[in-house]
Motif scaffolding. Structure first.
Motif, PDB file in Angstrom:
ATOM      1  N   LYS A   1       6.596   9.352  -7.524  1.00  0.00           N
ATOM      2  CA  LYS A   1       6.330   8.148  -6.735  1.00  0.00           C
ATOM      3  C   LYS A   1       5.919   6.938  -7.576  1.00  0.00           C
TER       4      LYS A   1
ATOM      5  N   GLU B   1       6.568   5.874 -10.653  1.00  0.00           N
ATOM      6  CA  GLU B   1       7.602   5.175 -11.408  1.00  0.00           C
ATOM      7  C   GLU B   1       8.945   5.142 -10.689  1.00  0.00           C
ATOM      8  N   GLY B   2       9.018   5.768  -9.519  1.00  0.00           N
ATOM      9  CA  GLY B   2      10.252   5.738  -8.747  1.00  0.00           C
ATOM     10  C   GLY B   2      11.386   6.515  -9.383  1.00  0.00           C
TER      11      GLY B   2
ATOM     12  N   SER C   1      17.743   7.830   0.873  1.00  0.00           N
ATOM     13  CA  SER C   1      17.725   6.448   1.379  1.00  0.00           C
ATOM     14  C   SER C   1      16.320   5.996   1.764  1.00  0.00           C
ATOM     15  N   ASN C   2      15.415   6.929   1.953  1.00  0.00           N
ATOM     16  CA  ASN C   2      14.030   6.601   2.302  1.00  0.00           C
ATOM     17  C   ASN C   2      13.126   6.503   1.075  1.00  0.00           C
ATOM     18  N   LEU C   3      13.707   6.673  -0.116  1.00  0.00           N
ATOM     19  CA  LEU C   3      12.926   6.623  -1.351  1.00  0.00           C
ATOM     20  C   LEU C   3      13.238   5.349  -2.125  1.00  0.00           C
ATOM     21  N   GLU C   4      12.249   4.788  -2.774  1.00  0.00           N
ATOM     22  CA  GLU C   4      12.448   3.608  -3.605  1.00  0.00           C
ATOM     23  C   GLU C   4      12.785   4.062  -5.027  1.00  0.00           C
ATOM     24  N   ILE C   5      14.048   4.397  -5.216  1.00  0.00           N
ATOM     25  CA  ILE C   5      14.485   4.981  -6.483  1.00  0.00           C
ATOM     26  C   ILE C   5      14.767   3.878  -7.508  1.00  0.00           C
ATOM     27  N   LYS C   6      14.117   3.977  -8.638  1.00  0.00           N
ATOM     28  CA  LYS C   6      14.338   3.033  -9.731  1.00  0.00           C
ATOM     29  C   LYS C   6      15.087   3.669 -10.900  1.00  0.00           C
TER      30      LYS C   6
ATOM     31  N   ALA D   1      21.991   1.513  -6.602  1.00  0.00           N
ATOM     32  CA  ALA D   1      22.766   1.470  -5.353  1.00  0.00           C
ATOM     33  C   ALA D   1      24.237   1.780  -5.600  1.00  0.00           C
TER      34      ALA D   1
END
Length: 385
Positions: free
Chosen positions: A154, A156-157, A205-210, A225
């Protein structure tokens, strides 16, 4: 490969391997990725292939710089990622092993022990707190084995994605095109499980993936994306490119002549997205990759024992078992006295959904004037969309 200050790469490159999983040609080698998260607690993410246990353990020791490991997270039990679990446990006897319930059953089968005294069984929604970093676990059954979990860090995404978003090729050796080798990897290994990939993508899609850290290939830091969109297209079996793939087999050259004639006609008429390959002389999984990439597939093959030439039959069976669908298909058959390949191919495709047979041409030994006209007409039909 640097991930971040707290997340270290401790994976290995295999530059000697010729066939991955005994079937996939890997001229640029293969990477077996593993990572270490260093916080109040130290967590190692996955193991590597059995041939690289010494290197992997040495990489971990260097990354830890005198510290010990608290956890080993096992996301996937396929042997190129799990073979050194026992060795890790022997080197770090106090470390807990974190995995799904099914994975521990597989460990019992592989090592003769399920590490009962060290187990932490996790499932969808479970969390592992390491200090400032926290792993949240997401079920990813049948992407592409049933025991698979993926992990989202969480702070660092970072999505540790198991085999998803992997590619063929060693890291940092030869900069092969990511999309090409990731597509070949996906449809070769994961392609059957599109519905399961769709389920995982909905969760993602519900995660803030970096950042995405897969078990094969480079970590993905930018344009997340874009990578997600490719996996969405591939797992829905939608064409990625509006174009034409021509696959042929030929015994004495006449069927090859027909395939190449069609290819030339399409190019002359302005079709830029068209590929052609002799299945017998090409990497099978490159051929499968193109079949899924393009919106139209043309199969040209000889009749053999009253059916389909063997390697073409093999090709179509591999497409079918990977849920080939939503494509236009044209057929060119050849037969010295009784062409039957087209009928057999139609039967083979009857198991596939949403296949539109848009044209059939029958050749008896060599191209005739009528065949030449039919190829001209077929090229126009294929270019209508």
């Amino acid at each position: 490969m640097k991930i971040s200050e707290a997340i270290k790469y401790v994976g290995v490159n295999d530059l000697k391997i010729d066939l991955f999983e005994g079937q996939f040609d890997v001229p640029d080698g293969m990477a077996y990725n593993s990572y270490v998260i260093i916080d109040e607690k130290v967590c190692v993410m996955d193991s590597v292939d059995s041939s690289f246990g010494d290197v992997w353990l040495s990489n971990i020791e260097k990354a830890l710089d005198g510290r010990s490991a608290d956890y080993l997270v096992v996301q996937h039990m396929e042997m190129d990622h799990s073979s050194n679990i026992l060795r890790f446990s022997q080197k770090y006897p106090e470390a807990k092993i974190v995995s799904s319930k099914m994975a521990f059953t597989m460990m019992k089968n592989m090592f003769g022990t399920d590490f009962a005294e060290k187990q932490i069984v996790v499932q969808e929604g479970s969390e592992l707190n390491l200090g400032e970093h926290c792993l949240s676990f997401v079920g990813a059954a049948n992407v592409h084995w049933p025991e698979v979990i993926v992990s989202f860090e969480k702070k660092e995404g970072v999505l540790f994605s198991a085999d998803a978003f992997g590619k063929f090729g060693a890291n940092g050796e030869i900069e092969s095109d990511w999309v090409c080798e990731a597509r070949r990897y996906y449809f070769g290994i994961v392609g059957k499980f599109g519905a399961n990939v769709q389920t995982l993508l909905k969760k993602a899609s519900n995660l803030e993936i970096k950042t995405i850290c897969p078990l094969h290939g480079p970590a993905l830091f930018e344009n997340i994306a874009y990578y997600l969109s490719l996996y969405d297209i591939w797992s829905r079996y939608e064409p990625e490119t509006n174009g034409i793939a021509i696959a042929y087999t030929s015994v004495y050259g006449h069927t090859k002549e027909a395939a190449e004639k069609l290819y030339s006609l399409l190019k002359e008429k302005g079709c830029q997205s068209v590929s052609i390959f002799d299945i017998a002389r090409s990497d099978m999984y490159e051929c499968i990759e193109d079949a899924f990439r393009y919106s139209t597939l043309v199969l040209a093959t000889t009749t053999y024992n009253g059916g389909i030439f063997p390697i073409m039959r093999d090709f179509v069976e591999r497409l079918s078992e990977r849920n080939f669908q939503k494509r236009r298909v044209a057929l060119i058959e050849n037969g010295s006295w009784a062409p039957m390949a087209a009928k057999a191919l139609e039967s083979a495709f009857s198991q596939c959904k949403d296949i539109d047979i848009v044209g059939k041409i029958s050749i008896k030994i060599a191209l005739s004037a009528e065949n030449e006209k039919s190829l001209e007409e077929l090229s126009d039909t294929l270019l209508k969309e």
